[in-house]
Design a protein around this motif. Structure first.
Motif, PDB file in Angstrom:
ATOM      1  N   ALA A   1       3.712  11.229   7.879  1.00 26.73           N
ATOM      2  CA  ALA A   1       3.431  11.629   9.390  1.00 26.73           C
ATOM      3  C   ALA A   1       1.850  10.914   8.343  1.00 26.73           C
ATOM      4  CB  ALA A   1       3.200  11.945  10.426  1.00 26.73           C
ATOM      5  N   ALA A   2       0.764  11.546   7.812  1.00 26.33           N
ATOM      6  CA  ALA A   2       0.110  10.812   7.491  1.00 26.33           C
ATOM      7  C   ALA A   2       0.348   9.905   6.405  1.00 26.33           C
ATOM      8  CB  ALA A   2      -0.738  12.364   6.175  1.00 26.33           C
ATOM      9  N   GLU A   3       0.920  10.028   5.610  1.00 22.41           N
ATOM     10  CA  GLU A   3       1.359   8.500   4.184  1.00 22.41           C
ATOM     11  C   GLU A   3       1.870   7.189   5.884  1.00 22.41           C
ATOM     12  OE1 GLU A   3       0.881   7.503   1.796  1.00 22.41           O
ATOM     13  OE2 GLU A   3       1.475  10.032   0.483  1.00 22.41           O
ATOM     14  N   GLU A   4       2.080   7.260   7.007  1.00 17.46           N
ATOM     15  CA  GLU A   4       2.740   6.465   7.606  1.00 17.46           C
ATOM     16  C   GLU A   4       1.094   5.910   8.435  1.00 17.46           C
ATOM     17  OE1 GLU A   4       5.720   6.302  10.648  1.00 17.46           O
ATOM     18  OE2 GLU A   4       6.117   8.253   9.618  1.00 17.46           O
ATOM     19  N   VAL A   5       0.014   6.260   8.788  1.00 20.01           N
ATOM     20  CA  VAL A   5      -1.423   6.499   9.236  1.00 20.01           C
ATOM     21  C   VAL A   5      -2.015   5.596   8.655  1.00 20.01           C
ATOM     22  CG1 VAL A   5      -3.234   7.584  10.589  1.00 20.01           C
ATOM     23  CG2 VAL A   5      -1.486   8.516  10.513  1.00 20.01           C
ATOM     24  N   VAL A   6      -1.632   6.100   6.717  1.00 25.16           N
ATOM     25  CA  VAL A   6      -2.356   5.603   5.921  1.00 25.16           C
ATOM     26  C   VAL A   6      -2.002   4.425   5.578  1.00 25.16           C
ATOM     27  CG1 VAL A   6      -2.833   5.276   3.077  1.00 25.16           C
ATOM     28  CG2 VAL A   6      -3.078   7.080   4.250  1.00 25.16           C
ATOM     29  N   ALA A   7      -0.470   3.960   6.049  1.00 22.71           N
ATOM     30  CA  ALA A   7      -0.275   2.973   5.987  1.00 22.71           C
ATOM     31  C   ALA A   7      -0.380   1.879   6.832  1.00 22.71           C
ATOM     32  CB  ALA A   7       1.677   3.088   5.933  1.00 22.71           C
ATOM     33  N   ALA A   8      -0.410   2.402   8.128  1.00 20.63           N
ATOM     34  CA  ALA A   8      -1.122   1.568   9.263  1.00 20.63           C
ATOM     35  C   ALA A   8      -2.558   0.775   9.158  1.00 20.63           C
ATOM     36  CB  ALA A   8      -0.797   1.894  10.863  1.00 20.63           C
ATOM     37  N   ILE A   9      -2.752   1.598   8.263  1.00 16.55           N
ATOM     38  CA  ILE A   9      -4.457   1.402   8.221  1.00 16.55           C
ATOM     39  C   ILE A   9      -4.592  -0.006   7.356  1.00 16.55           C
ATOM     40  CG2 ILE A   9      -6.577   2.436   7.776  1.00 16.55           C
ATOM     41  CD1 ILE A   9      -6.435   5.239   9.328  1.00 16.55           C
ATOM     42  N   ARG A  10      -4.162   0.527   5.846  1.00 16.39           N
ATOM     43  CA  ARG A  10      -3.464  -0.789   5.084  1.00 16.39           C
ATOM     44  C   ARG A  10      -3.100  -1.561   5.686  1.00 16.39           C
ATOM     45  NH1 ARG A  10      -2.182   3.728   0.490  1.00 16.39           N
ATOM     46  NH2 ARG A  10      -3.584   3.855  -0.843  1.00 16.39           N
ATOM     47  N   ALA A  11      -2.149  -1.587   6.210  1.00 14.22           N
ATOM     48  CA  ALA A  11      -1.368  -3.383   6.828  1.00 14.22           C
ATOM     49  C   ALA A  11      -2.286  -4.093   7.420  1.00 14.22           C
ATOM     50  CB  ALA A  11      -0.368  -2.531   7.432  1.00 14.22           C
ATOM     51  N   ALA A  12      -3.664  -3.164   7.556  1.00 13.44           N
ATOM     52  CA  ALA A  12      -4.409  -3.981   9.056  1.00 13.44           C
ATOM     53  C   ALA A  12      -5.768  -4.777   8.058  1.00 13.44           C
ATOM     54  CB  ALA A  12      -4.970  -2.690   9.848  1.00 13.44           C
ATOM     55  N   GLY A  13      -5.526  -4.311   6.941  1.00 11.58           N
ATOM     56  CA  GLY A  13      -6.763  -4.929   5.735  1.00 11.58           C
ATOM     57  C   GLY A  13      -8.043  -4.237   5.398  1.00 11.58           C
ATOM     58  N   LEU A  14      -7.475  -2.379   5.931  1.00 16.11           N
ATOM     59  CA  LEU A  14      -8.586  -2.142   5.988  1.00 16.11           C
ATOM     60  C   LEU A  14      -8.647  -0.931   4.738  1.00 16.11           C
ATOM     61  CD1 LEU A  14      -9.303  -0.518   9.794  1.00 16.11           C
ATOM     62  CD2 LEU A  14     -10.698  -1.903   8.736  1.00 16.11           C
ATOM     63  N   PRO A  15      -9.383  -0.632   4.396  1.00 17.97           N
ATOM     64  CA  PRO A  15      -9.737   0.508   3.587  1.00 17.97           C
ATOM     65  C   PRO A  15      -8.968   1.830   3.987  1.00 17.97           C
ATOM     66  CG  PRO A  15     -11.980   0.146   3.997  1.00 17.97           C
ATOM     67  CD  PRO A  15     -11.039  -0.759   4.514  1.00 17.97           C
ATOM     68  N   VAL A  16      -9.025   2.864   3.176  1.00 17.27           N
ATOM     69  CA  VAL A  16      -8.375   4.429   3.532  1.00 17.27           C
ATOM     70  C   VAL A  16      -8.738   4.859   2.298  1.00 17.27           C
ATOM     71  CG1 VAL A  16      -5.867   3.700   3.788  1.00 17.27           C
ATOM     72  CG2 VAL A  16      -6.852   5.382   5.798  1.00 17.27           C
ATOM     73  N   GLU A  17      -8.726   6.316   2.704  1.00 14.71           N
ATOM     74  CA  GLU A  17      -8.944   7.652   2.137  1.00 14.71           C
ATOM     75  C   GLU A  17      -7.761   8.399   2.511  1.00 14.71           C
ATOM     76  OE1 GLU A  17     -12.346   8.507   0.623  1.00 14.71           O
ATOM     77  OE2 GLU A  17     -13.482   6.672   0.025  1.00 14.71           O
ATOM     78  N   LYS A  18      -7.595   9.742   1.382  1.00 14.02           N
ATOM     79  CA  LYS A  18      -6.965  10.494   1.839  1.00 14.02           C
ATOM     80  C   LYS A  18      -7.670  12.098   1.372  1.00 14.02           C
ATOM     81  CE  LYS A  18      -2.280   8.105   0.584  1.00 14.02           C
ATOM     82  NZ  LYS A  18      -1.325   8.080  -0.502  1.00 14.02           N
ATOM     83  N   ASP A  19      -7.716  12.805   2.449  1.00 10.81           N
ATOM     84  CA  ASP A  19      -8.049  14.295   2.026  1.00 10.81           C
ATOM     85  C   ASP A  19      -7.002  15.130   2.197  1.00 10.81           C
ATOM     86  OD1 ASP A  19      -9.603  16.506   2.638  1.00 10.81           O
ATOM     87  OD2 ASP A  19     -11.644  15.858   3.063  1.00 10.81           O
ATOM     88  N   ALA A  20      -7.471  15.764   1.484  1.00 15.88           N
ATOM     89  CA  ALA A  20      -6.244  17.049   1.208  1.00 15.88           C
ATOM     90  C   ALA A  20      -6.614  18.653   2.145  1.00 15.88           C
ATOM     91  CB  ALA A  20      -5.528  17.422  -0.902  1.00 15.88           C
ATOM     92  N   ALA A  21      -7.481  18.275   1.644  1.00 15.37           N
ATOM     93  CA  ALA A  21      -7.948  19.844   2.694  1.00 15.37           C
ATOM     94  C   ALA A  21      -8.512  19.573   3.519  1.00 15.37           C
ATOM     95  CB  ALA A  21      -9.169  20.474   1.407  1.00 15.37           C
ATOM     96  N   ARG A  22      -8.734  18.349   4.487  1.00 21.16           N
ATOM     97  CA  ARG A  22      -9.261  18.798   5.731  1.00 21.16           C
ATOM     98  C   ARG A  22      -8.514  19.174   6.918  1.00 21.16           C
ATOM     99  NH1 ARG A  22     -14.296  17.657   7.904  1.00 21.16           N
ATOM    100  NH2 ARG A  22     -14.058  17.492  10.654  1.00 21.16           N
ATOM    101  N   GLY A  23      -9.761  19.755   7.301  1.00 18.66           N
ATOM    102  CA  GLY A  23      -9.462  20.781   8.312  1.00 18.66           C
ATOM    103  C   GLY A  23      -9.594  20.431  10.005  1.00 18.66           C
TER     104      GLY A  23
END
Length: 164
Positions: free
Chosen positions: A87-109
């Motif tokens: 699901a997190a990868e789908e969120v990243v893909a949706a943000i990228r598809a809109a042309g926005l930069p995006v980062e991932k945080d493996a530990a964020r609570g």
């Protein structure tokens, strides 16, 4: 069949809202019960501010007690959410598809802007939670673009919740 989800803006109040939710808390409980079952929750808290949209990928997001000087019992409260890498990868893909930069945080609570309303709305913690940061320096334009990027996820069963 997955139902389209709404997008919500909910209060998280002061940290003591977790102990004494009152009428607003009861309204959040009723609201959650009226929603179709979400596939995943994207939670956007005003307390996680980054330069670019950042998506949390923690398998078990920690309950962050990001406050001081409140009743001791607050520090013992936890929200045992699970994440979902897919699901997190789908969120990243949706943000990228809109042309926005995006980062991932493996530990964020989950800070109190996330776990307090979720604890009221989904007390069983049985829906995967994906935290997403805000970009306050981007102003209303950035917030709008991010909202537009997330909009297609609603049709795929993602409940997007912003908390303030």
């Amino acid at each position: 069949m997955t139902q389209t989800q709404p997008a919500l803006f909910v209060p998280h109040g002061a940290p003591t809202f977790a102990l004494r939710p009152g009428a607003a808390g009861a309204a959040l409980v009723r609201l959650a019960k009226s929603l179709p079952a979400p596939r995943a929750i994207v939670i956007v808290s005003a307390h996680w501010d980054t330069a670019v949209p950042t998506v949390g990928f923690a398998e078990r997001p920690e309950t962050i007690h990001d406050f001081w000087g409140f009743p001791e019992e607050l520090y013992g409260l936890n929200y045992p959410a699970t994440g979902c890498r897919e699901a997190a990868e789908e969120v990243v893909a949706a943000i990228r598809a809109a042309g926005l930069p995006v980062e991932k945080d493996a530990a964020r609570g989950l800070d109190h802007g996330a776990w307090i309303p979720l604890r009221l709305m989904f007390p069983e913690a049985d829906v995967p939670v994906i935290p997403l940061s805000i970009q306050s320096r981007g102003g209303a334009t950035q917030a709008y673009k991010l909202g537009q990027a997330l909009a297609p996820l609603a049709a795929r069963g993602f409940l997007v919740i912003a908390s303030g």
